[in-house]
Design a protein around this motif. Structure first.
Motif, PDB file in Angstrom:
ATOM      1  N   ASN A 195      53.124  61.972  80.264  1.00 59.66           N
ATOM      2  CA  ASN A 195      53.002  60.543  80.033  1.00 59.66           C
ATOM      3  C   ASN A 195      54.399  59.906  80.013  1.00 59.66           C
ATOM      4  OD1 ASN A 195      52.587  58.025  78.776  1.00 59.66           O
ATOM      5  ND2 ASN A 195      50.794  58.828  77.698  1.00 59.66           N
ATOM      6  N   LYS A 196      54.537  58.704  80.517  1.00 59.17           N
ATOM      7  CA  LYS A 196      55.835  58.013  80.508  1.00 59.17           C
ATOM      8  C   LYS A 196      56.352  57.798  79.094  1.00 59.17           C
ATOM      9  CE  LYS A 196      55.592  55.478  84.836  1.00 59.17           C
ATOM     10  NZ  LYS A 196      55.581  54.166  85.483  1.00 59.17           N
ATOM     11  N   SER A 197      55.438  57.630  78.153  1.00 57.80           N
ATOM     12  CA  SER A 197      55.873  57.398  76.776  1.00 57.80           C
ATOM     13  C   SER A 197      56.641  58.608  76.225  1.00 57.80           C
ATOM     14  CB  SER A 197      54.685  57.049  75.874  1.00 57.80           C
ATOM     15  OG  SER A 197      53.794  58.132  75.786  1.00 57.80           O
ATOM     16  N   ILE A 255      60.179  58.165  77.454  1.00 57.03           N
ATOM     17  CA  ILE A 255      60.815  57.031  76.775  1.00 57.03           C
ATOM     18  C   ILE A 255      61.212  57.426  75.358  1.00 57.03           C
ATOM     19  CG2 ILE A 255      60.406  54.717  75.844  1.00 57.03           C
ATOM     20  CD1 ILE A 255      58.633  54.226  78.370  1.00 57.03           C
ATOM     21  N   ILE A 256      60.298  58.065  74.643  1.00 57.36           N
ATOM     22  CA  ILE A 256      60.584  58.489  73.267  1.00 57.36           C
ATOM     23  C   ILE A 256      61.702  59.522  73.252  1.00 57.36           C
ATOM     24  CG2 ILE A 256      59.621  59.763  71.301  1.00 57.36           C
ATOM     25  CD1 ILE A 256      56.960  58.217  71.898  1.00 57.36           C
TER      26      ILE A 256
END
Length: 144
Positions: A8-10, A13-14
């Motif tokens: 997941n892109k999240s 990012i995280i």
């Protein structure tokens, strides 16, 4: 986890935000311990300088463990290694020791006022999030 599985892109990012946050911590540790001059200290509130001068020597090492441990953990998270969980946990432990010592043993609130609790609270909250996020990532087999 299959090497071809797309995360997941999240997650990315995280992981990048965690690395940036922890690199800021490394920068502050380096500047406080190697770059801080007496001239710089004269621009700070005298109470803050007194707190820094009265801090125990072991605090420097616990602070280093906290920030460097978090930075290493963040790199490991970006590399999708389960070892990140242990490093985040170790960093969290160091943060708790250091921040709770500052708040209770050094009585920072008495010296600097109640607003001095804001940053320790933020640092602890982010460290807790990083630790549990990495545990969840390991549990979801995002980390190998």
């Amino acid at each position: 986890m299959n090497a071809k599985t797309k995360l997941n892109k999240s997650f990315w990012i995280i992981a990048v935000l965690a690395l940036l946050w922890n690199l800021i911590g490394v920068y502050f540790w380096l500047s406080e311990n190697f770059l801080m001059t007496d001239e710089m200290k004269t621009t700070m509130p005298p109470e803050q300088v007194e707190l820094m001068n009265n801090a125990p020597a072991w605090g420097i090492y616990i602070y280093a463990i906290a920030v460097f441990g978090g930075a290493i953990a963040s790199v490991l998270l970006l590399m999708r290694k389960k070892l990140a969980v242990g490093f985040f946990g170790f960093s969290l432990l160091a943060i708790l020791i250091l921040q709770l010592y500052w708040v209770f043993a050094m009585d920072i609130v008495q010296v600097m006022g109640p607003q001095s609790l804001i940053m320790p609270t933020i640092v602890i909250a982010i460290a807790i999030f990083e630790y549990f996020y990495s545990k969840g990532a390991a549990r979801n087999n995002w980390l190998v």
